[in-house]
Design a protein around this motif. Structure first.
Motif, PDB file in Angstrom:
ATOM      1  N   TRP A  24      92.756  30.643  69.792  1.00  0.00           N
ATOM      2  CA  TRP A  24      91.739  29.310  68.431  1.00  0.00           C
ATOM      3  C   TRP A  24      90.957  29.841  67.662  1.00  0.00           C
ATOM      4  CZ3 TRP A  24      92.915  27.669  73.723  1.00  0.00           C
ATOM      5  CH2 TRP A  24      93.923  26.779  73.752  1.00  0.00           C
ATOM      6  N   LEU A  25      90.845  29.533  66.247  1.00  0.00           N
ATOM      7  CA  LEU A  25      90.013  30.466  65.302  1.00  0.00           C
ATOM      8  C   LEU A  25      89.433  29.138  64.218  1.00  0.00           C
ATOM      9  CD1 LEU A  25      88.663  32.504  63.508  1.00  0.00           C
ATOM     10  CD2 LEU A  25      90.482  32.120  62.071  1.00  0.00           C
ATOM     11  N   ARG A  26      88.168  28.393  64.960  1.00  0.00           N
ATOM     12  CA  ARG A  26      87.501  28.000  63.678  1.00  0.00           C
ATOM     13  C   ARG A  26      86.091  28.712  63.283  1.00  0.00           C
ATOM     14  NH1 ARG A  26      83.839  24.350  62.804  1.00  0.00           N
ATOM     15  NH2 ARG A  26      84.561  21.824  63.139  1.00  0.00           N
ATOM     16  N   ILE A  27      86.577  28.350  61.873  1.00  0.00           N
ATOM     17  CA  ILE A  27      85.415  29.329  61.103  1.00  0.00           C
ATOM     18  C   ILE A  27      84.009  28.096  60.809  1.00  0.00           C
ATOM     19  CG2 ILE A  27      84.959  29.667  58.797  1.00  0.00           C
ATOM     20  CD1 ILE A  27      87.592  30.792  57.867  1.00  0.00           C
ATOM     21  N   LEU A  28      83.117  28.829  61.258  1.00  0.00           N
ATOM     22  CA  LEU A  28      81.530  27.958  61.273  1.00  0.00           C
ATOM     23  C   LEU A  28      80.946  28.508  59.619  1.00  0.00           C
ATOM     24  CD1 LEU A  28      80.834  28.477  64.375  1.00  0.00           C
ATOM     25  CD2 LEU A  28      81.727  26.327  64.010  1.00  0.00           C
ATOM     26  N   VAL A  30      82.010  29.551  55.969  1.00  0.00           N
ATOM     27  CA  VAL A  30      83.104  29.389  54.776  1.00  0.00           C
ATOM     28  C   VAL A  30      82.577  30.962  54.160  1.00  0.00           C
ATOM     29  CG1 VAL A  30      83.924  28.655  53.118  1.00  0.00           C
ATOM     30  CG2 VAL A  30      84.087  27.041  55.280  1.00  0.00           C
ATOM     31  N   PRO A  31      81.265  31.149  53.752  1.00  0.00           N
ATOM     32  CA  PRO A  31      81.239  32.141  52.791  1.00  0.00           C
ATOM     33  C   PRO A  31      81.433  33.295  53.603  1.00  0.00           C
ATOM     34  CG  PRO A  31      79.816  30.877  51.826  1.00  0.00           C
ATOM     35  CD  PRO A  31      80.352  29.561  53.442  1.00  0.00           C
ATOM     36  N   ALA A  32      80.512  33.463  54.763  1.00  0.00           N
ATOM     37  CA  ALA A  32      80.763  34.572  55.755  1.00  0.00           C
ATOM     38  C   ALA A  32      82.395  34.904  55.594  1.00  0.00           C
ATOM     39  CB  ALA A  32      80.398  34.743  56.593  1.00  0.00           C
ATOM     40  N   ALA A  33      83.029  34.097  56.402  1.00  0.00           N
ATOM     41  CA  ALA A  33      84.317  34.588  56.574  1.00  0.00           C
ATOM     42  C   ALA A  33      84.992  35.003  55.378  1.00  0.00           C
ATOM     43  CB  ALA A  33      84.528  32.968  57.467  1.00  0.00           C
ATOM     44  N   LEU A  34      84.940  34.065  54.297  1.00  0.00           N
ATOM     45  CA  LEU A  34      86.120  34.571  53.276  1.00  0.00           C
ATOM     46  C   LEU A  34      85.790  35.758  52.925  1.00  0.00           C
ATOM     47  CD1 LEU A  34      86.727  31.587  51.914  1.00  0.00           C
ATOM     48  CD2 LEU A  34      87.823  31.970  52.811  1.00  0.00           C
ATOM     49  N   GLN A  35      84.169  36.343  53.290  1.00  0.00           N
ATOM     50  CA  GLN A  35      83.897  37.452  52.091  1.00  0.00           C
ATOM     51  C   GLN A  35      84.519  38.546  53.075  1.00  0.00           C
ATOM     52  OE1 GLN A  35      80.734  36.456  48.987  1.00  0.00           O
ATOM     53  NE2 GLN A  35      80.010  36.738  50.798  1.00  0.00           N
ATOM     54  N   ALA A  36      84.322  38.265  54.199  1.00  0.00           N
ATOM     55  CA  ALA A  36      84.511  39.794  55.594  1.00  0.00           C
ATOM     56  C   ALA A  36      86.123  40.218  56.036  1.00  0.00           C
ATOM     57  CB  ALA A  36      84.219  38.541  56.597  1.00  0.00           C
ATOM     58  N   ARG A  37      86.809  39.609  54.666  1.00  0.00           N
ATOM     59  CA  ARG A  37      88.377  39.839  55.380  1.00  0.00           C
ATOM     60  C   ARG A  37      89.079  40.239  54.199  1.00  0.00           C
ATOM     61  NH1 ARG A  37      93.170  35.899  55.570  1.00  0.00           N
ATOM     62  NH2 ARG A  37      93.713  37.842  53.908  1.00  0.00           N
ATOM     63  N   THR A  38      89.559  41.454  53.516  1.00  0.00           N
ATOM     64  CA  THR A  38      90.669  41.495  52.049  1.00  0.00           C
ATOM     65  C   THR A  38      91.576  40.666  51.861  1.00  0.00           C
ATOM     66  OG1 THR A  38      92.114  43.043  53.438  1.00  0.00           O
ATOM     67  CG2 THR A  38      89.676  43.933  52.593  1.00  0.00           C
ATOM     68  N   ALA A  56      81.100  23.569  58.001  1.00  0.00           N
ATOM     69  CA  ALA A  56      82.058  24.549  57.356  1.00  0.00           C
ATOM     70  C   ALA A  56      81.969  23.831  56.120  1.00  0.00           C
ATOM     71  CB  ALA A  56      83.156  24.962  57.430  1.00  0.00           C
ATOM     72  N   GLU A  57      81.913  22.815  56.291  1.00  0.00           N
ATOM     73  CA  GLU A  57      80.737  21.759  54.901  1.00  0.00           C
ATOM     74  C   GLU A  57      80.461  22.136  53.675  1.00  0.00           C
ATOM     75  OE1 GLU A  57      82.140  17.967  53.989  1.00  0.00           O
ATOM     76  OE2 GLU A  57      82.281  17.858  55.975  1.00  0.00           O
ATOM     77  N   GLY A  58      81.817  22.092  53.098  1.00  0.00           N
ATOM     78  CA  GLY A  58      81.169  22.775  50.931  1.00  0.00           C
ATOM     79  C   GLY A  58      81.937  22.888  50.338  1.00  0.00           C
ATOM     80  N   THR A  59      81.597  23.154  49.317  1.00  0.00           N
ATOM     81  CA  THR A  59      82.473  23.511  47.572  1.00  0.00           C
ATOM     82  C   THR A  59      81.952  24.652  47.375  1.00  0.00           C
ATOM     83  OG1 THR A  59      83.028  21.157  47.014  1.00  0.00           O
ATOM     84  CG2 THR A  59      83.491  22.632  45.295  1.00  0.00           C
ATOM     85  N   SER A  84      90.702  20.559  55.067  1.00  0.00           N
ATOM     86  CA  SER A  84      88.941  20.920  55.809  1.00  0.00           C
ATOM     87  C   SER A  84      89.876  22.569  56.787  1.00  0.00           C
ATOM     88  CB  SER A  84      90.094  19.805  57.032  1.00  0.00           C
ATOM     89  OG  SER A  84      90.537  19.896  58.430  1.00  0.00           O
ATOM     90  N   VAL A  85      88.484  22.306  57.690  1.00  0.00           N
ATOM     91  CA  VAL A  85      88.386  23.373  58.419  1.00  0.00           C
ATOM     92  C   VAL A  85      89.400  23.936  59.049  1.00  0.00           C
ATOM     93  CG1 VAL A  85      87.109  22.442  60.245  1.00  0.00           C
ATOM     94  CG2 VAL A  85      86.801  24.855  59.677  1.00  0.00           C
ATOM     95  N   VAL A  86      89.952  22.615  59.713  1.00  0.00           N
ATOM     96  CA  VAL A  86      91.455  23.203  60.658  1.00  0.00           C
ATOM     97  C   VAL A  86      92.490  23.961  59.358  1.00  0.00           C
ATOM     98  CG1 VAL A  86      93.532  22.313  61.941  1.00  0.00           C
ATOM     99  CG2 VAL A  86      90.979  20.876  61.902  1.00  0.00           C
ATOM    100  N   GLU A  87      92.581  23.304  58.989  1.00  0.00           N
ATOM    101  CA  GLU A  87      93.547  24.168  58.019  1.00  0.00           C
ATOM    102  C   GLU A  87      93.121  25.347  57.095  1.00  0.00           C
ATOM    103  OE1 GLU A  87      95.244  20.221  58.826  1.00  0.00           O
ATOM    104  OE2 GLU A  87      93.281  20.774  57.450  1.00  0.00           O
TER     105      GLU A  87
END
Length: 133
Positions: A24-28, A30-38, A56-59, A84-87
């Protein structure tokens, strides 16, 4: 799964594929996770993430360039895509299209933005956790 094994036998219909859920993966962050991949495609969306635990709440405004690099910054704008963070965690690794989650009613937003972000997240081959623990 993008597994060539069924095509290595004379009758691929005789192969039974069983998917086991063992990672399982659960992002904590969001900015760090989204910027870490290509990413596989460009996109520019305002992304709203809901998280009942608050991590992970935010816009955020997410901008993905032609090189597959993402920039993520907080935003007060109306979201193009809400989930949601799940999706987000399910789509993050590239194996579950956001468009599929939207069709199931689990992602909301402007259709073009959902499609653009979905294309950006996809990977080829699809991700596979090939170990058991």
């Amino acid at each position: 799964m993008d597994d060539p094994l069924p095509w290595l036998v004379a009758d691929p219909r005789a192969v039974e594929i069983v998917v086991h859920d063992h990672g399982w993966l659960r992002i904590l962050d969001v900015p760090a996770a989204l910027q870490a991949r290509t990413y596989a495609a460009t996109a520019e969306v305002v992304l709203r993430v809901e998280d009942p635990l608050g991590f992970a709440e935010g816009t955020w405004r997410v901008t993905i360039d032609a090189d597959g690099t993402a920039w993520v910054e907080p935003s007060d704008a109306e979201p193009d895509v809400s989930l949601s963070v799940v999706e987000l965690s399910a789509a993050y690794a590239g194996g579950v299209p956001l468009t599929q989650l939207a069709a199931a009613g689990r992602v909301q937003g402007v259709a073009d933005a959902v499609t653009a972000l979905s294309r950006a997240f996809l990977t080829d081959p699809a991700p596979l956790l090939g170990i058991w623990y």
